[in-house]
Design a protein around this motif. Sequence first.
Motif, PDB file in Angstrom:
ATOM      1  N   ARG A  19       0.807  -1.222   0.000  1.00 18.92           N
ATOM      2  CA  ARG A  19       0.000   0.000   0.000  1.00 18.92           C
ATOM      3  C   ARG A  19       0.843   1.276   0.000  1.00 18.92           C
ATOM      4  NH1 ARG A  19      -3.335  -2.143   5.125  1.00 18.92           N
ATOM      5  NH2 ARG A  19      -1.152  -2.558   5.649  1.00 18.92           N
ATOM      6  N   ASP A  20       2.152   1.128   0.139  1.00 21.40           N
ATOM      7  CA  ASP A  20       3.063   2.279   0.167  1.00 21.40           C
ATOM      8  C   ASP A  20       3.413   2.662  -1.263  1.00 21.40           C
ATOM      9  OD1 ASP A  20       5.176   4.071   0.384  1.00 21.40           O
ATOM     10  OD2 ASP A  20       6.051   3.060   2.128  1.00 21.40           O
ATOM     11  N   GLY A  21       2.658   3.619  -1.824  1.00 21.63           N
ATOM     12  CA  GLY A  21       2.805   3.964  -3.230  1.00 21.63           C
ATOM     13  C   GLY A  21       4.157   4.538  -3.585  1.00 21.63           C
ATOM     14  N   VAL A  22       4.714   5.380  -2.709  1.00 19.11           N
ATOM     15  CA  VAL A  22       6.017   5.997  -2.996  1.00 19.11           C
ATOM     16  C   VAL A  22       7.106   4.930  -3.027  1.00 19.11           C
ATOM     17  CG1 VAL A  22       7.764   7.607  -2.142  1.00 19.11           C
ATOM     18  CG2 VAL A  22       5.333   8.214  -2.019  1.00 19.11           C
ATOM     19  N   MET A  23       7.124   4.065  -2.006  1.00 17.60           N
ATOM     20  CA  MET A  23       8.123   2.998  -1.948  1.00 17.60           C
ATOM     21  C   MET A  23       8.036   2.090  -3.163  1.00 17.60           C
ATOM     22  SD  MET A  23       8.438  -0.521  -1.401  1.00 17.60           S
ATOM     23  CE  MET A  23       6.888  -0.929  -0.594  1.00 17.60           C
ATOM     24  N   PHE A  24       6.796   1.667  -3.498  1.00 19.12           N
ATOM     25  CA  PHE A  24       6.654   0.713  -4.593  1.00 19.12           C
ATOM     26  C   PHE A  24       7.043   1.337  -5.930  1.00 19.12           C
ATOM     27  CE2 PHE A  24       4.365  -1.689  -7.847  1.00 19.12           C
ATOM     28  CZ  PHE A  24       4.801  -2.970  -7.546  1.00 19.12           C
ATOM     29  N   ASN A  25       6.621   2.559  -6.167  1.00 20.17           N
ATOM     30  CA  ASN A  25       6.967   3.210  -7.430  1.00 20.17           C
ATOM     31  C   ASN A  25       8.476   3.404  -7.551  1.00 20.17           C
ATOM     32  OD1 ASN A  25       6.101   4.808  -9.920  1.00 20.17           O
ATOM     33  ND2 ASN A  25       7.323   6.326  -8.822  1.00 20.17           N
ATOM     34  N   ASP A  26       9.124   3.823  -6.453  1.00 23.06           N
ATOM     35  CA  ASP A  26      10.580   3.997  -6.482  1.00 23.06           C
ATOM     36  C   ASP A  26      11.276   2.671  -6.772  1.00 23.06           C
ATOM     37  OD1 ASP A  26      10.237   6.652  -5.913  1.00 23.06           O
ATOM     38  OD2 ASP A  26      10.821   6.502  -3.799  1.00 23.06           O
ATOM     39  N   PHE A  27      10.744   1.592  -6.204  1.00 27.27           N
ATOM     40  CA  PHE A  27      11.342   0.271  -6.433  1.00 27.27           C
ATOM     41  C   PHE A  27      11.208  -0.141  -7.897  1.00 27.27           C
ATOM     42  CE2 PHE A  27      10.995  -4.479  -6.171  1.00 27.27           C
ATOM     43  CZ  PHE A  27      12.318  -4.709  -5.827  1.00 27.27           C
ATOM     44  N   VAL A  28      10.026   0.036  -8.464  1.00 28.91           N
ATOM     45  CA  VAL A  28       9.811  -0.306  -9.874  1.00 28.91           C
ATOM     46  C   VAL A  28      10.720   0.527 -10.773  1.00 28.91           C
ATOM     47  CG1 VAL A  28       8.154  -0.233 -11.784  1.00 28.91           C
ATOM     48  CG2 VAL A  28       7.448  -1.110  -9.553  1.00 28.91           C
ATOM     49  N   GLN A  29      10.843   1.803 -10.484  1.00 23.82           N
ATOM     50  CA  GLN A  29      11.678   2.679 -11.299  1.00 23.82           C
ATOM     51  C   GLN A  29      13.154   2.301 -11.196  1.00 23.82           C
ATOM     52  OE1 GLN A  29      10.891   5.204 -13.492  1.00 23.82           O
ATOM     53  NE2 GLN A  29       8.736   4.593 -13.262  1.00 23.82           N
ATOM     54  N   ASP A  74       7.957   3.888 -18.516  1.00 26.84           N
ATOM     55  CA  ASP A  74       8.205   4.401 -19.859  1.00 26.84           C
ATOM     56  C   ASP A  74       9.070   3.454 -20.693  1.00 26.84           C
ATOM     57  OD1 ASP A  74      10.661   4.712 -18.670  1.00 26.84           O
ATOM     58  OD2 ASP A  74      10.743   6.912 -18.864  1.00 26.84           O
ATOM     59  N   TRP A  75       9.085   2.178 -20.303  1.00 24.45           N
ATOM     60  CA  TRP A  75       9.784   1.154 -21.070  1.00 24.45           C
ATOM     61  C   TRP A  75       8.811   0.015 -21.358  1.00 24.45           C
ATOM     62  CZ3 TRP A  75      10.634   2.359 -15.960  1.00 24.45           C
ATOM     63  CH2 TRP A  75      10.298   1.380 -15.018  1.00 24.45           C
ATOM     64  N   GLU A  76       9.223  -0.934 -22.184  1.00 28.96           N
ATOM     65  CA  GLU A  76       8.370  -2.073 -22.510  1.00 28.96           C
ATOM     66  C   GLU A  76       8.222  -2.976 -21.283  1.00 28.96           C
ATOM     67  OE1 GLU A  76       6.855  -2.874 -25.436  1.00 28.96           O
ATOM     68  OE2 GLU A  76       7.517  -0.994 -26.369  1.00 28.96           O
ATOM     69  N   CYS A  77       6.983  -3.268 -20.895  1.00 28.66           N
ATOM     70  CA  CYS A  77       6.758  -4.086 -19.699  1.00 28.66           C
ATOM     71  C   CYS A  77       5.465  -4.883 -19.851  1.00 28.66           C
ATOM     72  CB  CYS A  77       6.691  -3.208 -18.454  1.00 28.66           C
ATOM     73  SG  CYS A  77       6.636  -4.132 -16.891  1.00 28.66           S
TER      74      CYS A  77
END
Length: 318
Positions: A19-29, A74-77
């Motif tokens: 549920r931690d959107g900032v953490m998860f997005n940073d991890f994916v990036q 912004d990449w193929e996923c």
Amino acid sequence: MFETIGLDKKVNHKNGDIRDGVMFNDFVQSVRPNFIFHLAAQAIVSTSYAEPLDTLTTNAVGTAVVLEAIRKIDWECTCVIITSDKAYDNVEWIWGYRENDSMGGKDVYSGSKGAAELVLKCWWHSFVKHMPNIRLGIARAGNVIGGGDWAKDRIIVDCVKAFSTGNCVEIRSPKATRPWQHVLEPLSGYLTLGQYLSEGKCENGEAFNFGPRAEQSKTVLELVQDLSSLWGLNPDSTVKLTGNVPFHEATLLKLNCDKALAYLNWHSTLNYDQCVDFIADWYRAYYIDKSSDLYRLTMEQIDKYTAAAAQQKLAWAL
């Protein structure tokens, strides 16, 4: 199981709250993955009654967090979002639910999965379907059993814990019928869906059911007795029936998996007996043999499963 078979030393991993959107997005990036498989969930029905808000936010808001991170890629996923067979509005009819049947749920867990599906639908139509770099599929499965599970209030877990200590296993709903499937079955389906999406072999944004053959629908009592026999126990003396049903449980829920067969060339591999054999072997190795190499046993079962699929000419295993 993650700790028991030593995966913490074998795979790169990060712990966090879905549920931690900032953490998860940073991890994916930071990882920039080519594939995302979203399986994070609060998956225990009894827990959903004790912790309804936590269940709803983990399953619905957690899915929104994953989709929001996907929206910023912004990449193929290729992305596969796994919900549950419990996402369907279960009216307990005798035929399997199809992918276009109504979502819903009369209990908190089912409702949280239905809510996740609604989140998926609106993020897909509002954002993801317009992103040419993203391929996304939805997978639904349920009644998954297998070695390495110690979650609360699961029938297999209750059985092996009782059998290993010489006690009877208490069951609430002996006549409840489930289409049991080994955990490797839906996993092979999820991976196949990811492959087909990545290769452009199936429609983008579609949902698929993954379930066992119709003949694998057995009652809870039949499953417990079959497992106890493989444990070397008398099936008639290992079961204690209890009238304690602290929460609502559906007596019948199964999926129609024709779409997965038609579009992904996927169907389940193991029959019911093979499924129960796999489970008994794994837990006997843990409780009775005190095996120190459950990773090896787990990999052997994966190899056996893949070989069985190859014998059946399933494309993913060839």
